[in-house]
Design an enzyme around this catalytic site. Sequence first.
Site, PDB file in Angstrom:
ATOM      1  NE  ARG A 213      -2.128  -0.395   3.970  1.00  0.00           N
ATOM      2  CZ  ARG A 213      -2.090  -1.353   4.901  1.00  0.00           C
ATOM      3  NH1 ARG A 213      -0.989  -1.520   5.617  1.00  0.00           N
ATOM      4  NH2 ARG A 213      -3.098  -2.147   5.123  1.00  0.00           N
ATOM      5  CB  ALA A 400       2.414   3.615  -9.490  1.00  0.00           C
ATOM      6  CD  GLU A 405       2.456  -7.701   0.479  1.00  0.00           C
ATOM      7  OE1 GLU A 405       2.437  -8.421   1.481  1.00  0.00           O
ATOM      8  OE2 GLU A 405       1.462  -7.049   0.085  1.00  0.00           O
TER       9      GLU A 405
END
Length: 447
Positions: A213, A400, A405
């Site tokens: 995030r 973006a 991850e």
Amino acid sequence: LGGAGRMASCYTIPNLHVEAYCTYTNQVPCGYMRAPGSPQVIFAVEAHTDLIARELGMDPVELREHNLPARNHDGAEDAGRRVLRAAAHAVWESAESRVLSAEDAKHSLPPRGGGLGRGGSQHSSLSTQHVLVGRGISICNRGTGTGEGSSDITVNPDGAITVISAMPDNGQGGLTVVAQVAAEAMGVPIDRVHLVPSSTDALPIDVGSGASRMTNVAGHAVITATDKLKEQLAPLAAQALNSDQVTWASPMDGTVREGGWRTPDGKYISLGELAAEMIRPGDPAAHAQATITTPRDPDSAYCVQGAEVQVDPETGRVELLRMVSAQDTGTIINAIGHQGQIEGGLIQGVGYALSEELTTEEGRITNGHLSDYKMPTLADVPELTTINLEGASGPGPFGARAIGEIPIIPTAGAIANAVADAIGAPIFELPITPERVLAALGRLRAG
């Protein structure tokens, strides 16, 4: 949830029933890790997908392509097949030509053999014996994380911009991205941005470093604060230009070299000029703070990885020759940091696939020391081909997508499928140690 929620992976499955149970154990507590739960489940799903392809007599890439969604939530072409084709081309290209552009990789599937066991024998540095060569592929998808974040921005009288962010940076370069976003949004060189790491003592909230995030949340908080700042400074710019109306002019438009304001009749003042002429220390118009909550994006990014391995059937030793990682990235804000995330996640995945194993007995760790917990070193890192497909715009700043991850998720599945392709027997357990390879060969010989 991180595992059970991934049981369908990225495939279109009309009917799926999953039951997940939480079990209390006395095992060692877990901590932060890339994509918790996903690498484990995707290894199982992708190994199983190759088994299905073998039983159906289908090419494993074609089976995956057939079961990926054709469209995303808004009706546009889903990126999964494009990323899958890009990786497949790079994995199965000839040994004489391993340099591949992303554009070349977008087209038709390369010729391959079918099913498990298509790898052949050839000489290798592994031993004096013939070794088995195999290639495998694995696919996954993952969304961009959301949450609350805050940003505080001040334009100083010398034209420098001070950015305060409460986002914690664990070394992945998130704060550098924040500074880049601020510079781009304000239309100034990045050396004019002074970034001050802070905490939620100074700012209202930040949800922390995790869940893919950081760029999305912190970046949008910065953009919201810069938008407020431009609005607050517009009257000063109008006064300086002796005009009733001004609009923001950005270098992204290709019309100015520095961000500033323009009048309808073409007069212009840059941010630096305005700061020198009109801004005084402590001017409230030159300071803005924003707290935002980013919405959840219904679409996910894809990562497809492929592996080529050599297996010594006498010793069971696996040598990882090369890896391919293809992903739809949206706009890449920091190319070095972006590539670092891909390589870091993939290397962690290599350790998970081939060497890292935490052994316990009655709740106690039985690895005596770190030499018994074998993490990859640079000597274990294979040749890597990275293919970034930037066509699809993501929910983050300037389009973006998250990258922190997802590169760890498909690695073990790709390596396991490559080993299975080489030896002709499936791999059901990680890490893929020589003992487990020999056991798989033994089961194959036993029929």
